[in-house]
Design a protein around this motif. Sequence first.
Motif, PDB file in Angstrom:
ATOM      1  N   ASP A 346      71.815  62.046  40.176  1.00 56.71           N
ATOM      2  CA  ASP A 346      71.750  63.363  40.821  1.00 56.71           C
ATOM      3  C   ASP A 346      70.312  63.761  41.132  1.00 56.71           C
ATOM      4  OD1 ASP A 346      74.477  63.504  40.662  1.00 56.71           O
ATOM      5  OD2 ASP A 346      74.504  64.816  38.882  1.00 56.71           O
ATOM      6  N   SER A 347      69.406  63.460  40.189  1.00 59.92           N
ATOM      7  CA  SER A 347      68.002  63.801  40.415  1.00 59.92           C
ATOM      8  C   SER A 347      67.448  63.059  41.617  1.00 59.92           C
ATOM      9  CB  SER A 347      67.174  63.464  39.174  1.00 59.92           C
ATOM     10  OG  SER A 347      67.612  64.209  38.062  1.00 59.92           O
ATOM     11  N   LEU A 348      67.751  61.777  41.718  1.00 62.39           N
ATOM     12  CA  LEU A 348      67.263  60.980  42.836  1.00 62.39           C
ATOM     13  C   LEU A 348      67.847  61.470  44.159  1.00 62.39           C
ATOM     14  CD1 LEU A 348      67.328  57.406  41.283  1.00 62.39           C
ATOM     15  CD2 LEU A 348      65.323  58.748  41.874  1.00 62.39           C
ATOM     16  N   CYS A 349      69.111  61.845  44.145  1.00 64.20           N
ATOM     17  CA  CYS A 349      69.745  62.347  45.367  1.00 64.20           C
ATOM     18  C   CYS A 349      69.070  63.628  45.849  1.00 64.20           C
ATOM     19  CB  CYS A 349      71.232  62.596  45.137  1.00 64.20           C
ATOM     20  SG  CYS A 349      72.213  61.079  44.988  1.00 64.20           S
ATOM     21  N   LYS A 350      68.746  64.504  44.910  1.00 67.37           N
ATOM     22  CA  LYS A 350      68.083  65.750  45.278  1.00 67.37           C
ATOM     23  C   LYS A 350      66.711  65.471  45.876  1.00 67.37           C
ATOM     24  CE  LYS A 350      70.432  68.638  41.843  1.00 67.37           C
ATOM     25  NZ  LYS A 350      70.271  69.440  40.591  1.00 67.37           N
ATOM     26  N   TRP A 351      65.972  64.554  45.237  1.00 68.10           N
ATOM     27  CA  TRP A 351      64.651  64.208  45.768  1.00 68.10           C
ATOM     28  C   TRP A 351      64.779  63.609  47.166  1.00 68.10           C
ATOM     29  CZ3 TRP A 351      63.271  62.002  40.396  1.00 68.10           C
ATOM     30  CH2 TRP A 351      62.566  62.962  39.663  1.00 68.10           C
ATOM     31  N   GLU A 352      65.782  62.733  47.343  1.00 62.77           N
ATOM     32  CA  GLU A 352      65.953  62.060  48.625  1.00 62.77           C
ATOM     33  C   GLU A 352      66.339  63.066  49.703  1.00 62.77           C
ATOM     34  OE1 GLU A 352      67.648  57.715  49.923  1.00 62.77           O
ATOM     35  OE2 GLU A 352      68.836  58.932  48.538  1.00 62.77           O
ATOM     36  N   GLN A 353      67.227  64.002  49.359  1.00 62.37           N
ATOM     37  CA  GLN A 353      67.644  65.028  50.308  1.00 62.37           C
ATOM     38  C   GLN A 353      66.494  65.948  50.686  1.00 62.37           C
ATOM     39  OE1 GLN A 353      70.922  66.922  48.337  1.00 62.37           O
ATOM     40  NE2 GLN A 353      72.271  65.120  48.525  1.00 62.37           N
ATOM     41  N   ALA A 354      65.544  66.104  49.741  1.00 62.58           N
ATOM     42  CA  ALA A 354      64.387  66.956  50.027  1.00 62.58           C
ATOM     43  C   ALA A 354      63.339  66.236  50.873  1.00 62.58           C
ATOM     44  CB  ALA A 354      63.756  67.421  48.722  1.00 62.58           C
ATOM     45  N   GLY A 355      63.657  64.996  51.260  1.00 58.30           N
ATOM     46  CA  GLY A 355      62.738  64.261  52.116  1.00 58.30           C
ATOM     47  C   GLY A 355      61.712  63.439  51.368  1.00 58.30           C
ATOM     48  N   MET A 356      61.841  63.349  50.046  1.00 59.58           N
ATOM     49  CA  MET A 356      60.867  62.575  49.283  1.00 59.58           C
ATOM     50  C   MET A 356      61.198  61.098  49.368  1.00 59.58           C
ATOM     51  SD  MET A 356      59.865  62.856  45.234  1.00 59.58           S
ATOM     52  CE  MET A 356      59.193  64.508  45.397  1.00 59.58           C
ATOM     53  N   ASP A 357      60.173  60.295  49.499  1.00 61.68           N
ATOM     54  CA  ASP A 357      60.352  58.853  49.521  1.00 61.68           C
ATOM     55  C   ASP A 357      60.988  58.393  48.214  1.00 61.68           C
ATOM     56  OD1 ASP A 357      58.791  56.083  48.670  1.00 61.68           O
ATOM     57  OD2 ASP A 357      59.540  56.101  50.738  1.00 61.68           O
ATOM     58  N   LEU A 358      62.009  57.538  48.322  1.00 67.59           N
ATOM     59  CA  LEU A 358      62.755  57.140  47.131  1.00 67.59           C
ATOM     60  C   LEU A 358      61.890  56.396  46.127  1.00 67.59           C
ATOM     61  CD1 LEU A 358      65.509  57.317  45.863  1.00 67.59           C
ATOM     62  CD2 LEU A 358      66.112  55.145  46.925  1.00 67.59           C
ATOM     63  N   GLU A 359      60.968  55.566  46.612  1.00 65.97           N
ATOM     64  CA  GLU A 359      60.078  54.857  45.703  1.00 65.97           C
ATOM     65  C   GLU A 359      59.201  55.836  44.941  1.00 65.97           C
ATOM     66  OE1 GLU A 359      59.857  51.673  44.758  1.00 65.97           O
ATOM     67  OE2 GLU A 359      61.708  51.407  45.905  1.00 65.97           O
ATOM     68  N   LYS A 360      58.749  56.861  45.655  1.00 65.05           N
ATOM     69  CA  LYS A 360      57.938  57.882  44.992  1.00 65.05           C
ATOM     70  C   LYS A 360      58.784  58.659  43.991  1.00 65.05           C
ATOM     71  CE  LYS A 360      54.727  61.675  45.832  1.00 65.05           C
ATOM     72  NZ  LYS A 360      54.094  62.561  46.851  1.00 65.05           N
ATOM     73  N   ALA A 361      60.044  58.877  44.340  1.00 61.82           N
ATOM     74  CA  ALA A 361      60.952  59.572  43.423  1.00 61.82           C
ATOM     75  C   ALA A 361      61.114  58.782  42.130  1.00 61.82           C
ATOM     76  CB  ALA A 361      62.302  59.794  44.089  1.00 61.82           C
ATOM     77  N   LYS A 362      61.258  57.464  42.273  1.00 61.95           N
ATOM     78  CA  LYS A 362      61.360  56.620  41.076  1.00 61.95           C
ATOM     79  C   LYS A 362      60.115  56.762  40.205  1.00 61.95           C
ATOM     80  CE  LYS A 362      64.171  52.981  43.242  1.00 61.95           C
ATOM     81  NZ  LYS A 362      64.208  51.540  43.583  1.00 61.95           N
ATOM     82  N   GLU A 363      58.952  56.769  40.862  1.00 67.26           N
ATOM     83  CA  GLU A 363      57.695  56.879  40.121  1.00 67.26           C
ATOM     84  C   GLU A 363      57.600  58.213  39.393  1.00 67.26           C
ATOM     85  OE1 GLU A 363      54.509  55.282  38.569  1.00 67.26           O
ATOM     86  OE2 GLU A 363      55.541  54.235  40.183  1.00 67.26           O
ATOM     87  N   GLU A 364      57.990  59.286  40.088  1.00 66.47           N
ATOM     88  CA  GLU A 364      57.945  60.610  39.475  1.00 66.47           C
ATOM     89  C   GLU A 364      58.876  60.676  38.262  1.00 66.47           C
ATOM     90  OE1 GLU A 364      56.126  63.310  40.170  1.00 66.47           O
ATOM     91  OE2 GLU A 364      54.996  62.218  41.692  1.00 66.47           O
ATOM     92  N   TYR A 365      60.053  60.068  38.417  1.00 66.01           N
ATOM     93  CA  TYR A 365      60.999  60.131  37.320  1.00 66.01           C
ATOM     94  C   TYR A 365      60.500  59.352  36.108  1.00 66.01           C
ATOM     95  CZ  TYR A 365      65.484  60.937  35.159  1.00 66.01           C
ATOM     96  OH  TYR A 365      66.456  61.386  34.320  1.00 66.01           O
ATOM     97  N   LEU A 366      59.922  58.188  36.359  1.00 59.55           N
ATOM     98  CA  LEU A 366      59.422  57.383  35.249  1.00 59.55           C
ATOM     99  C   LEU A 366      58.273  58.073  34.530  1.00 59.55           C
ATOM    100  CD1 LEU A 366      59.580  53.743  36.641  1.00 59.55           C
ATOM    101  CD2 LEU A 366      60.887  54.713  34.759  1.00 59.55           C
ATOM    102  N   LEU A 367      57.507  58.879  35.260  1.00 61.28           N
ATOM    103  CA  LEU A 367      56.403  59.598  34.618  1.00 61.28           C
ATOM    104  C   LEU A 367      56.905  60.566  33.548  1.00 61.28           C
ATOM    105  CD1 LEU A 367      53.918  60.354  37.544  1.00 61.28           C
ATOM    106  CD2 LEU A 367      53.494  58.967  35.506  1.00 61.28           C
ATOM    107  N   MET A 368      58.155  60.983  33.685  1.00 60.36           N
ATOM    108  CA  MET A 368      58.724  61.847  32.660  1.00 60.36           C
ATOM    109  C   MET A 368      58.844  61.101  31.338  1.00 60.36           C
ATOM    110  SD  MET A 368      61.713  63.563  34.995  1.00 60.36           S
ATOM    111  CE  MET A 368      62.505  64.334  33.591  1.00 60.36           C
ATOM    112  N   TYR A 369      59.036  59.788  31.414  1.00 63.02           N
ATOM    113  CA  TYR A 369      59.239  58.993  30.211  1.00 63.02           C
ATOM    114  C   TYR A 369      57.989  58.223  29.812  1.00 63.02           C
ATOM    115  CZ  TYR A 369      64.047  60.174  31.146  1.00 63.02           C
ATOM    116  OH  TYR A 369      65.201  60.872  31.372  1.00 63.02           O
ATOM    117  N   GLN A 370      57.099  57.991  30.764  1.00 66.59           N
ATOM    118  CA  GLN A 370      55.824  57.336  30.480  1.00 66.59           C
ATOM    119  C   GLN A 370      54.720  58.290  30.948  1.00 66.59           C
ATOM    120  OE1 GLN A 370      57.026  53.565  32.505  1.00 66.59           O
ATOM    121  NE2 GLN A 370      56.320  52.616  30.619  1.00 66.59           N
TER     122      GLN A 370
END
Length: 494
Positions: A346-370
Amino acid sequence: MQTNPLPTVGIFTSFQEFNTGYSLTGIVVDQASMLLKYGHKVVVFVCEQYNPAYEDEIGITDLFQKYPDTFKILKRTKLIHLKDYRTRQHLSEVHKREAEECGATFAEYIVREGITRCYTHDFVFTGWSLPYAEAIKSASKKLEAVQQHPNNPEVIWFHWIHSVPSSNSDWWNLNEYGDNHLLVFPNRTTIQQVAEQFKCSPSRIMIIPHIKDIRTWYEFADRTMDFIDKYPKIMDAQVVQVYPASSDRMFAKQVDSVIRIFSYMKETNAVNVFLCIANQWATGKQPRENVKEYIQLGEDHGLVYGEDFCFTSEYSKLDDEYISFVKECLNYQDMTENTEEQHIYDSLCKWEQAGMDLEKAKEEYLLMYQPYKLGIDKRMLRELQLLGSVFIFPTLEESFGLVGPEAAFSGALNVNNRSLTMMFEIMGHMAPAFDFGSHHHNHEVAKEENYLRAVAHAVMHRLFMNESVQTKIHCRCRYNMDNIYKRFYLPHLL
């Protein structure tokens, strides 16, 4: 009935406040912090007229917040107007009566709280505490009947003595307390004197050093504490280095040479090592690949990642198994209706719908854990540097090299690059220096492996010869609460 498999510990004091100017209060707080960290329920007994004015300053409030279910302060030590007795024969009738009342209260709450290990501090030692010593005897006798029931474990008492006994006081007789009472003293040198004064065998005296943990002494941030818990060898190894290096400049900093030098020190089996690369900007594809290559280099040379060395960018808040799970989800593999996977999706879908690059979305999400892929903050770096014993700095180029003085402030042995002439201007001529080459001076050796191994042995020799650094290492390793708990407390707590 006690549900915690670890024994509940009672710490008995007459404190009316946790005044930071009184060293014994710090000893008690460190003791409670250690026991709580390892899963014990801890009950601290203080004076019935206890004033919490100093709780924030000495860290009591933090303990309440961190361990709300297992830490308790009970105002159940009777206020007794004390005098410094010289002999037990002068103990007043009033104090005898108050001691009996205090002992009854202690016994009641020991049973009520399920306490099976009792620690006192100077109660059996000073003339000022003589009524409390009598209270302990009274409590112990009242508990004997309760302990005879097969479902009730025996209560063991440990009495700390914080000074060397020398006056031969007539109330110093451990045998009067019973077989389940032991003395505790912080050094072995004068154990025979303690045994003679308390009329007991040295076998009834436990030697337990005081906790003097660099983390609590310098009030490390919680995030630094968590990082150390993930990599505990940074507290226990003799040779520790924290090396700040941007992920795109690790070649210029010659991180590979430092890794290899540490591997050669480890292979001697003379020391334990831990190298922490505090790297920044590990967010792009190439920097991440660089980190992987350096990790592989260390492992190829016999260093175990996570045990002998680490990169701060790779630190994760969650366990490695869960991180792998998250990464798998981010690659859209085996998606199910699992709650966690659905949350990620769901988080990735929201980022993608907001026009964010999916690769960047992955990076942002991983920063939450690293959280340290961008680097650790200055306070955390400074606190980790305080653990260092050596700072090998073979950098190829610098205009100043801020990390050199920063490492020196931590008390580490600096090892400089003799090929980089400006380093002598910045760092002086006192530290050992070896040729590592630079952009201004090409240093070639017949066989680099032999050269770096010789450097490793020379660095170890300088470490062994440096009294100040060796004392720092000794105190960091020996008196931290993890070592004290495992070596000295755990045997009698289990």
